[in-house]
Design an enzyme around this catalytic site. Structure first.
Site, PDB file in Angstrom:
ATOM      1  N   GLU A  63       5.848   2.430  -2.279  1.00 18.30           N
ATOM      2  CA  GLU A  63       4.423   2.135  -2.081  1.00 18.30           C
ATOM      3  C   GLU A  63       3.573   3.374  -2.333  1.00 18.30           C
ATOM      4  O   GLU A  63       2.502   3.288  -2.951  1.00 18.30           O
ATOM      5  CB  GLU A  63       4.192   1.608  -0.663  1.00 18.30           C
ATOM      6  CG  GLU A  63       4.802   0.222  -0.456  1.00 18.30           C
ATOM      7  CD  GLU A  63       4.687  -0.296   0.967  1.00 18.30           C
ATOM      8  OE1 GLU A  63       4.800  -1.520   1.165  1.00 18.30           O
ATOM      9  OE2 GLU A  63       4.498   0.518   1.900  1.00 18.30           O
ATOM     10  N   ASP A 106       8.734   2.866   1.636  1.00 17.26           N
ATOM     11  CA  ASP A 106       7.543   3.708   1.815  1.00 17.26           C
ATOM     12  C   ASP A 106       7.246   4.510   0.550  1.00 17.26           C
ATOM     13  O   ASP A 106       6.097   4.620   0.116  1.00 17.26           O
ATOM     14  CB  ASP A 106       7.746   4.691   2.975  1.00 17.26           C
ATOM     15  CG  ASP A 106       7.795   3.994   4.326  1.00 17.26           C
ATOM     16  OD1 ASP A 106       7.502   2.775   4.388  1.00 17.26           O
ATOM     17  OD2 ASP A 106       8.130   4.661   5.323  1.00 17.26           O
ATOM     18  N   ASP A 146       0.505   0.114  -0.458  1.00 15.92           N
ATOM     19  CA  ASP A 146       0.868  -1.153   0.173  1.00 15.92           C
ATOM     20  C   ASP A 146      -0.059  -2.277  -0.300  1.00 15.92           C
ATOM     21  O   ASP A 146       0.392  -3.338  -0.731  1.00 15.92           O
ATOM     22  CB  ASP A 146       0.779  -0.969   1.697  1.00 15.92           C
ATOM     23  CG  ASP A 146       0.918  -2.272   2.456  1.00 15.92           C
ATOM     24  OD1 ASP A 146       1.889  -3.005   2.229  1.00 15.92           O
ATOM     25  OD2 ASP A 146       0.032  -2.558   3.298  1.00 15.92           O
ATOM     26  N   GLU A 190       0.938   5.817   0.871  1.00 16.63           N
ATOM     27  CA  GLU A 190       1.652   4.589   1.217  1.00 16.63           C
ATOM     28  C   GLU A 190       0.664   3.519   1.725  1.00 16.63           C
ATOM     29  O   GLU A 190       0.774   2.344   1.379  1.00 16.63           O
ATOM     30  CB  GLU A 190       2.704   4.896   2.293  1.00 16.63           C
ATOM     31  CG  GLU A 190       3.454   3.676   2.780  1.00 16.63           C
ATOM     32  CD  GLU A 190       4.020   3.873   4.187  1.00 16.63           C
ATOM     33  OE1 GLU A 190       3.980   5.000   4.709  1.00 16.63           O
ATOM     34  OE2 GLU A 190       4.479   2.865   4.765  1.00 16.63           O
TER      35      GLU A 190
END
Lengths: 233, 233
Positions: free
Chosen positions: A125, A122, A53, A49
């Site tokens: 990502e 989450d 991101d 994650e």
């Protein structure tokens, strides 16, 4: 859906096959699941994650930068914020059925985490992070072309954009002008909702019209159409 | 330094040659400069800064992700924040002489913008955005290998990292332990400064030592050394 079914789905729907399937499983695994399955190797999604991101940030930034060569950085930033946010990522996580494939702890499952936007963000990502590591930036881009970027051409992100302010800013770049919105039509639909048509005039000359289910929506649609006309000039 | 000299410097120092030199010039141009030179074509750096900001995020995230396979996402995030921030980018902008090559408006020049961290951060990001567009992610990575990433192996980013908290967290992962810092040595240097040596003990067993110009610095160095030992285990 089992992780194996999800792999098949990824292959048939997106032509994606992971070289290292442990990366895909890692992206789909929530911490409590591992606590409850001590015999299973591997990690939870959090490191992926972290990576995903920023992969999302750069993918969206590059896409917008190239697609809208005449937007200034304020417009680019507004659109990026609309695209890179919890509600957006959760929506696309559901669209590609990530929600069905998550390995959740029992408590999380009971409390409805599988449908919680923050978890789905989450996992989106983490999945993007895994895809980037396992394949490359081009594969991520093609996957986003079919999901997030495709949604730009529908009205999906429009709810997050203030087209009326943007139009006003654009029209007044070279000095003050009169901008008027006028409701031209109001129509009763068979499903008992209403449809409005608004026009926008600049210094008493009509520039564009828009339709929506409220006056607010129809004015926004008119502003959006007007911006399109101005940007194509 | 003129933009032409800067091009030569980039080539000799980093083996970088822009295919589209207008991108490099754009990255080096502040808005007021263009206001004062209406005859010059081109744009200011702001769109490239928008792109470069996220290129920096993903470059640093990927580097840390791969370099520290055992760090959890909290540690990765802390280090990324230390690296991707105004003071850091301004430092490296000066190191690669971007500050000397900026095309500034007169008012900005008078007010000392050329040495202002916030402007140097913007120009660093714009330059990275231009490099990414003109070349590719690999060229950006190699450029960062020689600048930002190289600085990880010096103490440059350590000032931003709380090694004592990180060590405590690590040591107490599996339950409570006693952590003691002790000043072992104090030495007067010829330049009238002092040097301290601290040790760190865990449950009365010495784990590592560190040296610094204050007790605080020597304890931080000991914590950093202890973490290194634990991570290599």
């Amino acid at each position: 859906m089992s992780q194996d079914s999800f792999k098949e789905y990824l292959l048939s729907e997106f032509n994606i096959k992971f070289n290292d399937e442990t990366l895909l499983i890692e992206a789909l695994t929530q911490r409590n699941y591992l606590n409850e399955h001590k015999d299973e190797p591997g990690r939870d999604y959090q490191r992926l994650e972290f990576l995903g991101d920023s992969v999302m940030q750069v993918s969206v930034a590059e896409y917008l930068f190239k697609r809208y060569p005449n937007w200034h950085e304020g417009q680019l930033t507004e659109m990026r914020i609309a695209m890179v946010q919890t509600r957006s990522f959760a929506h696309f996580a559901r669209q590609v059925r990530l929600n069905e494939a998550i390995r959740l702890g029992k408590g999380e499952e009971m409390s409805g985490a599988r449908d919680r936007d923050s978890l789905l963000e989450d996992i989106w990502e983490a999945f993007i992070g895994a895809l980037y590591l396992d394949q490359d930036a081009d594969v991520v881009r093609r996957f986003l072309d079919k999901t997030l970027f495709a949604a730009i051409d529908t009205d999906f992100f429009d709810r997050f954009i203030d087209f009326k302010s943007r139009l006003q800013e654009k029209l007044q770049e070279n000095g003050s002008v009169d901008i008027d919105y006028h409701t031209e039509n109001e129509q009763q639909l068979s499903d008992n909702t209403q449809l409005f048509e608004s026009s926008i005039s600049v210094d008493d000359r009509e520039l564009a019209r828009g339709v929506g289910k409220s006056i607010k929506d129809s004015e926004k649609a008119a502003a959006r159409a007007a911006l399109k006309i101005l940007e194509e000039k």
